[in-house]
Design a protein around this motif. Structure first.
Motif, PDB file in Angstrom:
ATOM      1  N   ARG A  43      32.763  39.451  35.470  1.00 48.04           N
ATOM      2  CA  ARG A  43      33.530  39.706  34.250  1.00 48.04           C
ATOM      3  C   ARG A  43      34.185  38.454  33.685  1.00 48.04           C
ATOM      4  NH1 ARG A  43      38.462  43.152  37.114  1.00 48.04           N
ATOM      5  NH2 ARG A  43      39.272  41.446  38.397  1.00 48.04           N
ATOM      6  N   SER A  44      34.398  37.438  34.525  1.00 47.99           N
ATOM      7  CA  SER A  44      35.129  36.253  34.064  1.00 47.99           C
ATOM      8  C   SER A  44      34.279  34.985  34.094  1.00 47.99           C
ATOM      9  CB  SER A  44      36.390  36.049  34.914  1.00 47.99           C
ATOM     10  OG  SER A  44      36.052  35.914  36.278  1.00 47.99           O
ATOM     11  N   PHE A  45      32.968  35.136  34.224  1.00 49.22           N
ATOM     12  CA  PHE A  45      32.028  34.010  34.178  1.00 49.22           C
ATOM     13  C   PHE A  45      32.332  32.963  35.252  1.00 49.22           C
ATOM     14  CE2 PHE A  45      32.554  35.820  29.931  1.00 49.22           C
ATOM     15  CZ  PHE A  45      31.250  36.215  29.656  1.00 49.22           C
ATOM     16  N   PRO A 231      44.358  26.354  49.835  1.00 46.22           N
ATOM     17  CA  PRO A 231      44.308  27.672  49.188  1.00 46.22           C
ATOM     18  C   PRO A 231      43.794  27.628  47.759  1.00 46.22           C
ATOM     19  CG  PRO A 231      46.573  26.910  49.360  1.00 46.22           C
ATOM     20  CD  PRO A 231      45.737  25.958  50.166  1.00 46.22           C
ATOM     21  N   ASP A 232      43.813  26.446  47.128  1.00 46.39           N
ATOM     22  CA  ASP A 232      43.333  26.323  45.753  1.00 46.39           C
ATOM     23  C   ASP A 232      41.856  25.951  45.683  1.00 46.39           C
ATOM     24  OD1 ASP A 232      45.851  26.914  44.652  1.00 46.39           O
ATOM     25  OD2 ASP A 232      46.504  24.838  44.918  1.00 46.39           O
ATOM     26  N   ASN A 233      41.241  25.747  46.839  1.00 46.33           N
ATOM     27  CA  ASN A 233      39.823  25.421  46.864  1.00 46.33           C
ATOM     28  C   ASN A 233      39.001  26.665  46.552  1.00 46.33           C
ATOM     29  OD1 ASN A 233      37.066  25.083  48.235  1.00 46.33           O
ATOM     30  ND2 ASN A 233      37.917  23.019  48.425  1.00 46.33           N
ATOM     31  N   ARG A 234      37.939  26.495  45.775  1.00 48.75           N
ATOM     32  CA  ARG A 234      37.087  27.632  45.390  1.00 48.75           C
ATOM     33  C   ARG A 234      36.482  28.327  46.611  1.00 48.75           C
ATOM     34  NH1 ARG A 234      34.085  31.100  44.191  1.00 48.75           N
ATOM     35  NH2 ARG A 234      33.087  31.566  42.197  1.00 48.75           N
ATOM     36  N   GLY A 235      36.316  27.584  47.693  1.00 45.61           N
ATOM     37  CA  GLY A 235      35.761  28.153  48.921  1.00 45.61           C
ATOM     38  C   GLY A 235      36.803  28.327  50.003  1.00 45.61           C
ATOM     39  N   ALA A 236      38.047  28.616  49.608  1.00 46.56           N
ATOM     40  CA  ALA A 236      39.152  28.708  50.564  1.00 46.56           C
ATOM     41  C   ALA A 236      39.053  29.955  51.433  1.00 46.56           C
ATOM     42  CB  ALA A 236      40.484  28.713  49.817  1.00 46.56           C
ATOM     43  N   MET A 237      39.768  29.906  52.569  1.00 49.11           N
ATOM     44  CA  MET A 237      39.985  31.120  53.343  1.00 49.11           C
ATOM     45  C   MET A 237      40.711  32.144  52.470  1.00 49.11           C
ATOM     46  SD  MET A 237      41.301  29.710  57.029  1.00 49.11           S
ATOM     47  CE  MET A 237      40.554  28.293  57.825  1.00 49.11           C
ATOM     48  N   TYR A 238      40.721  33.387  52.920  1.00 51.35           N
ATOM     49  CA  TYR A 238      41.394  34.443  52.166  1.00 51.35           C
ATOM     50  C   TYR A 238      42.906  34.264  52.304  1.00 51.35           C
ATOM     51  CZ  TYR A 238      41.879  39.068  50.029  1.00 51.35           C
ATOM     52  OH  TYR A 238      42.172  40.105  49.179  1.00 51.35           O
ATOM     53  N   GLU A 248      43.757  38.667  35.828  1.00 54.76           N
ATOM     54  CA  GLU A 248      43.191  37.496  35.145  1.00 54.76           C
ATOM     55  C   GLU A 248      43.734  36.194  35.725  1.00 54.76           C
ATOM     56  OE1 GLU A 248      46.777  38.803  32.639  1.00 54.76           O
ATOM     57  OE2 GLU A 248      45.117  39.759  33.739  1.00 54.76           O
ATOM     58  N   GLN A 249      44.786  36.286  36.547  1.00 52.98           N
ATOM     59  CA  GLN A 249      45.347  35.090  37.165  1.00 52.98           C
ATOM     60  C   GLN A 249      44.975  34.969  38.643  1.00 52.98           C
ATOM     61  OE1 GLN A 249      49.568  34.835  36.380  1.00 52.98           O
ATOM     62  NE2 GLN A 249      49.308  35.288  34.206  1.00 52.98           N
ATOM     63  N   ARG A 250      44.094  35.838  39.118  1.00 51.60           N
ATOM     64  CA  ARG A 250      43.638  35.745  40.502  1.00 51.60           C
ATOM     65  C   ARG A 250      42.357  34.914  40.542  1.00 51.60           C
ATOM     66  NH1 ARG A 250      44.314  42.072  42.564  1.00 51.60           N
ATOM     67  NH2 ARG A 250      46.319  42.453  41.503  1.00 51.60           N
ATOM     68  N   PRO A 251      42.312  33.874  41.346  1.00 53.20           N
ATOM     69  CA  PRO A 251      41.116  33.030  41.372  1.00 53.20           C
ATOM     70  C   PRO A 251      39.957  33.724  42.085  1.00 53.20           C
ATOM     71  CG  PRO A 251      42.645  32.339  43.074  1.00 53.20           C
ATOM     72  CD  PRO A 251      43.353  33.407  42.280  1.00 53.20           C
ATOM     73  N   ALA A 252      38.769  33.578  41.529  1.00 47.92           N
ATOM     74  CA  ALA A 252      37.583  34.048  42.240  1.00 47.92           C
ATOM     75  C   ALA A 252      37.405  33.208  43.496  1.00 47.92           C
ATOM     76  CB  ALA A 252      36.357  33.935  41.347  1.00 47.92           C
ATOM     77  N   ARG A 253      36.786  33.796  44.515  1.00 46.93           N
ATOM     78  CA  ARG A 253      36.544  33.036  45.742  1.00 46.93           C
ATOM     79  C   ARG A 253      35.150  33.342  46.272  1.00 46.93           C
ATOM     80  NH1 ARG A 253      36.902  35.506  50.759  1.00 46.93           N
ATOM     81  NH2 ARG A 253      37.470  33.569  51.783  1.00 46.93           N
ATOM     82  N   THR A 262      36.036  38.791  43.453  1.00 46.64           N
ATOM     83  CA  THR A 262      36.960  38.604  42.331  1.00 46.64           C
ATOM     84  C   THR A 262      38.420  38.636  42.756  1.00 46.64           C
ATOM     85  OG1 THR A 262      37.142  40.975  41.846  1.00 46.64           O
ATOM     86  CG2 THR A 262      35.321  39.765  40.799  1.00 46.64           C
ATOM     87  N   LEU A 263      38.705  39.227  43.911  1.00 48.64           N
ATOM     88  CA  LEU A 263      40.072  39.500  44.361  1.00 48.64           C
ATOM     89  C   LEU A 263      40.784  40.491  43.446  1.00 48.64           C
ATOM     90  CD1 LEU A 263      41.403  36.026  45.631  1.00 48.64           C
ATOM     91  CD2 LEU A 263      40.250  37.843  46.901  1.00 48.64           C
TER      92      LEU A 263
END
Length: 768
Positions: A43-45, A231-238, A248-253, A262-263
């Motif tokens: 949904r958020s590309f 935690p800000d890495n796109r491939g971070a742990m949960y 809309e402010q939750r980062p995809a992971r 999507t979280l």
């Protein structure tokens, strides 16, 4: 033969507390495309190759004119959601999303809530939104949305489906000349579970509630600790703080199961779900250690990780005046969630985690002494890592220890008394993940037999949950699973009904009772572990040399073998009860794999195997294959290096196995006999319902009977599950076993072949 007789002394013993619950992990698209009710995929590309090598920003979208429709990141909705669609329509352009599976499920008469964020670039713009079938057929009346803000703004619309389809599409049309930015394109059914916004599918939520679970373990699983430390890495742990607040402010992971997460289903929703289904929340936090990639935070930098744990407890339990309690209140939940349990780590192996665990434990217990902390013992039921975890738990006085095992039914039958010898004064066992390899009725009945043992040992076993919970049938990563579904249907497995029986009729306390004149057990296999000897490659090139068998005082040499892929060559056999096999093995391939040596081999579906470099070349294990189902009996961490020759030895004495590599002992295990009892039983009392529950499981093909030397169940009721051993539920075929709920009277309790039964008394009030 005398009748088997049940006598009840009626003394209440160990409390069962929150014994049987469920475990949710986003595997098999269990969250996105599953429990989470969002119907739009990507949904958020934010899809990217880090999630899956086939992914890109427009995955799951069909763009009519790529020149007019492009993904950009220069003017994002926010810093957590960087990508969006730029629309600069040279001609009328459309974007289409089919959601998951074969398409979106639109049901006639149901309402659907659409929303998106848009920023206009040149004056007032019009966007037409449509719900269609896969051929473009109208499902609901189209709606035109006027966009005029030059700032990012959320717009919404509601649709009512005029027809039912499982191949639905969401279509957005942009007239020629449209210049806008678009993000967070969302479509939810209005009818979510308990009618909460940004929540879960109603049918799947009800299926969970109908289980009557005592707890909900979440959000994983391996996805908790697999990832980067930042935690800000796109491939971070949960990291739980990334999963709360506006979606809309939750980062995809990156989800380690090979897709995007999507979280949207985050910690607040998990707490709400626990509350809605009547379960205690049991979150699992990473312990600053990723065993999959051998990375961990320095001990001097554990502060943020420990603060995450402390802040989570405050978020769940804190007052409205506390920092994180205020966050919970702002999200819409003024009352505390009353968190009781917290797990640190999941299936951890290696000393690095256990060097860090004490820091978490001490800090949490100092501030929140009543929180029950759960340590971990790795992904195996025995072995060096298992013992390392239990040693840590005893030294740190953990409340529970998380054990995981996925094994063949024979393992469960052989380990019926596993917890009899556990120390009731030590940490309790938490069987956080278990299953018996298949979703057939025989497997479910064997699991039921094992669960009676978990109940009987409630003074040593604190919690238990089957795993995994969900599987979208079009996105299978793992089987077996408890609940299967697609976009429109739900099919509980036959195993589901066993779990439901034990949860619904768990009771609050065990009751002392005695069974007399029980028929003798049937021994399936208690013989020696002899037969074929076969070296085997395990996905990489290996070379076996100097293969030698010593048995009955004689040594025999076999020809060396160079093997690749999954190649297996039987080099010999033995009929001796006691024997030794020695060989040299060298890995010559580059893949992160190792080698196998099969012994006691009848065929490849029934064999004992020494696994050298299992689980991605990280372990030495003893494995059995029984009717094609594997069981890892014991494990030690070990890696096979390329071009290094290892001198290996297996010693078999009856059913005792010992292995060495270069003179160092690797594995040692006694394989217990595989025994089937004629019945597996337990008696409990429920103080809230004022009822007795007598559970009885028959895993044999013969009817069994019990004479009840008690009037507790006179004028009671019987709930009974029966079926053929290979019965298995599927979508569209969900009643492959018989479920009977009938009145019961008299004193003869009949257990049909392959059955799980519970006798329920009428209300019986006790003073104790």
């Amino acid at each position: 033969m005398k009748d088997t007789k049940l006598t009840v002394t009626n003394e209440l013993t160990a409390p069962l507390n929150d014994l049987f619950g469920i475990f949710f992990e986003d595997i098999n698209h269990a969250a996105d495309g599953g429990l989470y009710a969002e119907m739009v995929q990507n949904r958020s590309f934010e899809f990217a190759p880090i999630d899956n090598s086939d992914y890109q920003a427009t995955t799951a979208w069909e763009l009519s004119d790529p020149q007019s429709l492009r993904v950009a990141d220069k003017d994002p909705l926010n810093t957590k959601n960087l990508h969006y669609l730029t629309v600069d329509a040279k001609q009328t352009a459309t974007i289409t999303n089919a959601g998951f599976n074969s398409g979106m499920f639109y049901q006639q008469g149901e309402q659907y809530n659409f929303s998106f964020f848009v920023k206009a670039l040149n004056g007032t713009q019009e966007v037409t939104v449509q719900l269609t079938g896969d051929s473009g057929k109208k499902i609901a009346a189209p709606q035109s949305i006027t966009v005029e803000s030059h700032q990012w703004l959320k717009y919404s619309a509601q649709f009512t489906a005029e027809q039912t389809t499982t191949t639905g599409r969401l279509v957005l049309t942009f007239p020629e000349g449209t210049r806008i930015l678009v993000d967070m394109i969302s479509l939810f059914p209005k009818n979510t579970f308990n009618h909460r916004p940004n929540y879960v599918r109603a049918d799947l939520g009800e299926t969970l509630k109908d289980l009557h679970p005592k707890f909900l373990r979440f959000p994983g699983g391996c996805l908790v600790h697999d990832g980067q430390l930042d935690p800000d890495n796109r491939g971070a742990m949960y990291r739980w703080k990334n999963s709360i607040g506006p979606v809309e402010q939750r980062p995809a992971r990156r989800n380690n199961w090979g897709y995007n997460q999507t979280l949207g289903l985050g910690y607040f929703e998990y707490f709400e779900l626990s509350e809605d289904i009547g379960a205690e929340p049991l979150p699992v936090l990473p312990g600053a250690h990723d065993p999959h990639h051998d990375r961990e935070a320095p001990i001097a930098q554990l502060g943020d990780w420990i603060d995450d744990a402390l802040d989570l407890i405050e978020f769940a339990n804190g007052s409205e005046n506390s920092k994180w309690g205020k966050v919970r209140v702002a999200l819409g939940h003024p009352k505390p969630f009353n968190l009781k349990y917290l797990a640190i780590g999941n299936e951890e192996v290696g000393q690095a985690f256990f060097d860090r665990y004490p820091y978490f434990h001490k800090a949490i217990k100092a501030k929140y002494p009543n929180i029950k902390l759960i340590n971990t013992s790795g992904p195996f039921a025995a072995g060096a890592e298992f013992e390392r975890g239990w040693k840590s738990a005893r030294e740190n006085h953990s409340d529970l220890v998380d054990e995981h095992y996925y094994t063949a039914p024979t393992w469960f039958l052989a380990n019926q008394h596993r917890y009899d010898s556990y120390d009731p004064k030590g940490p309790k066992a938490f069987i956080g993940e278990y299953a018996s390899k298949k979703n057939q009725w025989y497997n479910a009945v064997v699991e039921a037999s094992y669960m009676t043992g978990l109940e009987r040992n409630a003074d040593k076993v604190g919690l238990a949950c089957y795993a995994p919970l969900f599987c979208n049938v079009d996105y299978k990563d793992w089987t077996p699973d408890l609940i299967f579904f697609n976009q429109s249907e739900v099919s509980p497995s036959v195993n589901y009904y066993v779990q439901q029986l034990f949860m619904k009729y768990q009771g609050t306390n065990n009751v002392d009772y005695h069974l007399a004149n029980v028929p003798e057990a049937k021994v399936i296999d208690d013989g020696p572990l002899n037969d074929g000897l076969s070296p085997q490659a395990d996905g990489t090139d290996v070379k076996f040399e100097n293969i030698r068998l010593t048995a009955n005082g004689q040594t025999k040499q076999f020809k060396g073998q160079s093997l690749s892929e999954k190649q297996t060559i039987r080099v010999g056999s033995t009929d001796a009860d006691d024997y030794e096999v020695a060989f040299d093995v060298t890995k010559v391939g580059d893949e992160p794999k190792g080698a196998h040596f099969c012994f006691g081999e009848q065929d490849l579906d029934d064999t004992f195997t020494w696994v050298l470099g299992g689980w991605g070349n990280t372990d030495s294990m003893i494995r059995t294959m029984t009717n094609g189902m594997d069981t890892d009996w014991t494990q030690t961490s070990w890696t096979m290096n390329k071009n290094q020759t290892y001198h290996c030895q297996i010693k078999v004495s009856g059913r005792h196995i010992t292995t060495w590599i270069d003179g160092e002992k690797m594995n040692e295990i006694e394989i217990p006999p595989f025994v089937v009892q004629p019945m597996y039983t337990n008696l409990t009392y429920d103080k809230k319902a004022s009822q007795y529950y007598f559970k009885a499981v028959n895993v044999t093909d013969k009817q069994q009977e019990i004479t009840l030397d008690t009037d507790l169940f006179a004028d009671g009721s019987l709930y009974q599950l029966t079926g053929l051993p290979d019965a298995e539920n599927h979508l569209g075929m969900t009643n492959q076993i018989e479920r009977r709920n009938v009145p019961f009277s008299g004193h003869q309790f009949i257990l049909p072949p392959y059955s799980v039964s519970v006798l329920m008394s009428t209300k019986q009030f006790r003073t104790q």
